[in-house]
Write an enzyme that holds these catalytic residues in place. Structure first.
Site, short mmCIF file in Angstrom:
data_model
loop_
_atom_site.label_atom_id
_atom_site.label_comp_id
_atom_site.label_asym_id
_atom_site.label_seq_id
_atom_site.Cartn_x
_atom_site.Cartn_y
_atom_site.Cartn_z
N GLY A 38 10.63 -5.23 -15.75
CA GLY A 38 11.28 -4.10 -15.16
C GLY A 38 12.00 -3.48 -13.90
N ASP A 156 2.62 -0.43 -15.51
CA ASP A 156 4.53 -0.78 -15.73
C ASP A 156 3.71 -2.69 -17.14
OD1 ASP A 156 6.30 -0.81 -16.58
OD2 ASP A 156 7.72 -1.59 -14.91
#
Length: 316
Positions: A38, A156
């Site tokens: 990410g 995340d």
């Protein structure tokens, strides 16, 4: 590269030599990158006869995210289910982290989706493989939530933040959005961030995260392992993955949504799959208060791994 922080000149020289890439001039991901998470992309290389990965952060990534990733990765570095960091540098135009890795590896994401070059890491995930991966990631999360003065929330979790190494061991990576809860507090308000589709509904509406925020994201990963599908636009239905699975489980149609790779497995795995889907749906309940803690999830995964068919058990 044993020191976590190295001199600028020495690190750049070693990175250039190890990866055959001119790091000072490398500003964006290119065809030589082997995977991305990410917050950045990874270049492979060899240093002192060891295979390494070098992560460079995206140019638009906040500097605080790079610092976060380095700090929390180092904190987690002793855990067997975290990708081991060898060195790091904030002095480059784009910050870099150097990891030690075997010769055959890839993101969990790549096990389900082939890259543009047509390749993935070449493993067929049986149900036992999936349970093993889930248990290993859960163990890393338990450590993140319990091993420090206050719980640390990953924030995340996704299939792109899990590396499968050359021995088939799951390694958590990308701690760039981690947040430590304030002392004595069970929640904290932060800016909205994370991977779309994995974020819990409560976080979207309140901006507040808790340990249960990670549990929700982990539950989505469990559902992906179960079905081989991703969190949005499942099959031809425009729905979330948890809604898709719950709809079929409620109709006693779990077999219709299983990943074809594990659909053909017979025997006691049928009971494992039922327990696995039940646990995943508990993790993805809308209200955080209704979800289990990750330590209880990890214990349940171990129990599911050891599950013996009732008729086999009684015959002994």
């Amino acid at each position: 590269m044993r020191n976590y922080r190295m001199t600028h000149y020495r690190l750049v020289e070693e990175l250039n030599k190890a990866t055959n890439v001119d790091f000072p001039s490398l500003r964006y991901e290119d065809s030589r990158s082997v995977m991305r998470d990410g917050s950045g992309y990874y270049m492979s290389g060899v240093f002192q006869q060891r295979s390494i990965l070098v992560k460079k952060f995206n140019p638009f990534e906040e500097a605080s995210h790079a610092v976060n990733d380095i700090v929390f990765t180092v904190l987690m570095n002793r855990h067997k289910n975290v990708l081991k960091v060898l060195g790091c540098c904030l002095d480059l135009e784009l910050a870099a982290i150097i990891y030690e890795i075997g010769m055959n590896y890839g993101l969990l994401y790549d096990l389900f989706v082939k890259r543009k070059d047509g390749n993935n890491i070449g493993r067929s995930l049986s149900q036992s493989n999936r349970l093993k991966i889930a248990t290993e990631v859960a163990n890393a999360l338990v450590y993140l939530h319990t091993a420090f003065p206050t719980p640390i929330v990953h924030r995340d979790l996704a299939t792109k933040s899990i590396v499968i190494d050359n021995n088939g061991v799951a390694k958590l990576v990308d701690f760039s959005l981690c947040v430590a809860l304030p002392p004595g507090e069970s929640q904290v308000e932060v800016e909205l961030a994370g991977t779309r589709g994995y974020t819990e509904p409560e976080y979207f509406t309140s901006g507040i995260i808790t340990e249960k925020s990670d549990v929700y994201m982990f539950g989505i990963i469990l559902l992906e392992l179960l079905t081989g599908c991703f969190r949005f636009y499942v099959k031809r239905e425009i729905t979330t993955l948890d809604g898709y699975v719950k709809n079929h489980v409620d109709k006693n149609e779990l077999s219709k949504i299983l990943d074809p790779v594990i659909l053909g497995e017979k025997g006691e795995t049928e009971h494992q799959l039922q327990a696995f889907s039940t646990l995943a749906l508990r993790c993805t309940l809308d209200r955080g208060a209704d979800r289990p803690y990750i330590i209880d999830v990890a214990k349940e995964l171990v129990r599911i791994q050891r599950f013996v068919h009732p008729t086999q058990r009684s015959s002994r």
